[in-house]
Design an enzyme around this catalytic site. Sequence first.
Site, mmCIF file in Angstrom:
data_model
loop_
_atom_site.group_PDB
_atom_site.id
_atom_site.type_symbol
_atom_site.label_atom_id
_atom_site.label_comp_id
_atom_site.label_asym_id
_atom_site.label_seq_id
_atom_site.Cartn_x
_atom_site.Cartn_y
_atom_site.Cartn_z
ATOM 1 N N LYS A 207 35.170 -19.816 -5.463
ATOM 2 C CA LYS A 207 35.113 -21.239 -5.099
ATOM 3 C C LYS A 207 33.700 -21.592 -4.607
ATOM 4 O O LYS A 207 32.847 -20.715 -4.511
ATOM 5 C CB LYS A 207 36.162 -21.567 -4.037
HETATM 6 C C1 LIG Z 1 41.965 -20.124 -6.308
HETATM 7 C C2 LIG Z 1 43.147 -20.964 -6.323
HETATM 8 C C3 LIG Z 1 44.249 -20.705 -5.494
HETATM 9 C C4 LIG Z 1 44.354 -19.456 -4.663
HETATM 10 O O1 LIG Z 1 43.413 -19.374 -3.650
HETATM 11 P P1 LIG Z 1 43.353 -18.035 -2.758
HETATM 12 O O2 LIG Z 1 42.443 -18.390 -1.628
HETATM 13 O O3 LIG Z 1 42.778 -16.976 -3.643
HETATM 14 O O4 LIG Z 1 44.724 -17.734 -2.321
HETATM 15 C C5 LIG Z 1 45.291 -21.612 -5.481
HETATM 16 N N1 LIG Z 1 45.282 -22.705 -6.252
HETATM 17 C C6 LIG Z 1 44.261 -22.978 -7.095
HETATM 18 C C7 LIG Z 1 44.281 -24.220 -7.910
HETATM 19 C C8 LIG Z 1 43.164 -22.109 -7.166
HETATM 20 O O5 LIG Z 1 42.167 -22.369 -8.009
#
Ligand SMILES: *Cc1c(COP(=O)(O)O)cnc(C)c1O
Length: 375
Positions: free
Chosen positions: A179
């Site tokens: 992210k």
């Molecule tokens: C990355 C992601 C998640 C999960 O995030 P984590 O912090 O790895 O649990 C959930 N929803 C979406 C849309 C994502 O892109």
Amino acid sequence: MIPIAKPYLGELEAQAAYDTILTGWITQGPRVAEFEEKFAAYTGAKYAVAVSNCTTGLHLAMLVAGIGPGDEVICPSMSYIASANSVTYVGAVPVFAEVGTDYNLDLEDAARKISPRTKAILLVHQIGLPGNIDGFRALADKHGLVLIEDAACAAGSSYKGKKIGSHSDLVCFSFHPRKVISTGDGGMVTTGNEAWYQRMKLLRQHGMSVNDRVRHESSKVIFEDHIEVGYNYRMTDIQAAVGIHQLAKLDWLVAERRKIAARYQEAFGDIPFLRLPSEPEDCITNWQSYSIYLKPECPVSRNELMQNLLDKGISTRRGVMTTHRETAYSIKAPGLRLPVSEDLADRSIIIPLYIPMELSEIETVIAEFRKALGV
Ligand SMILES: *Cc1c(COP(=O)(O)O)cnc(C)c1O
């Protein structure tokens, strides 16, 4: 090798982790509280609750929204599987609706899928682009549903002049390295609802009535009670110390990402068999990912294109996945077809975008991408 993404971490984050370790307070404590305060201020939300990752944040959001067995939650299939999993964790059923060409949940299809059992809508801001929050707010209000935002990818994005995190009562963010800002793993839930805020704080720490910090700082002996069955979904102070510095860089990171995306938009704008991503007027995306759709008349298949680019040292990814075609969900509803989502997932490619991306790297991606397509 040009990677698909990389986190932007430096001396400040390393020093903050180091300093935190030496304080002796390494799990949820003062740094977590500071990160929460700063994240709430940044997004304009009343409260923020730090958690171990976005998936556990989504789980807490489902719990405090009162979603449970027998309930349905409308969500996109086209998302990372964690979105639907958070619904499944509480015993509810994710009801998959279609997305539009912007990869975000389609309002009309979501409306068609509402049943008497529907309790909530999970709106995912896919790859950082805000979904139609006002449209879904109106739909949710009309049917008495809770609107939960999966903003895993959308830290730093804005909708109608306000940062994501300020629009709904449950907005969940991720700080995974894929992210825009990262704490290794980590997540945050923002809310304006005080009761939900308090309950999320309870649930993330085993349902314990007194948190470690309060007990530690008290001059009187305090005994805790475990009010309900909770979880260990804490963020550590080491992660939060890193997050505080990442948050301070977020607006700059988004601005830099927007420059790279603008260069891609310009460089590929003349290729008729591509559909480039676009940004609606009332949205500002953080360009967590840059995803290109290859129209059926594209001379090279998506998978061939990915291999060609990898052979040239350029890493790419398939577009966002569909959840209903993964075994964990296809065994429950083998006949389910979502033609728009499936087509988008099969024909989209995500190309490198990270900070700092050298000009030469950007131009190499552009040149090799064009060459691989024969244009
Ligand atoms: C990355 C992601 C998640 C999960 O995030 P984590 O912090 O790895 O649990 C959930 N929803 C979406 C849309 C994502 O892109």
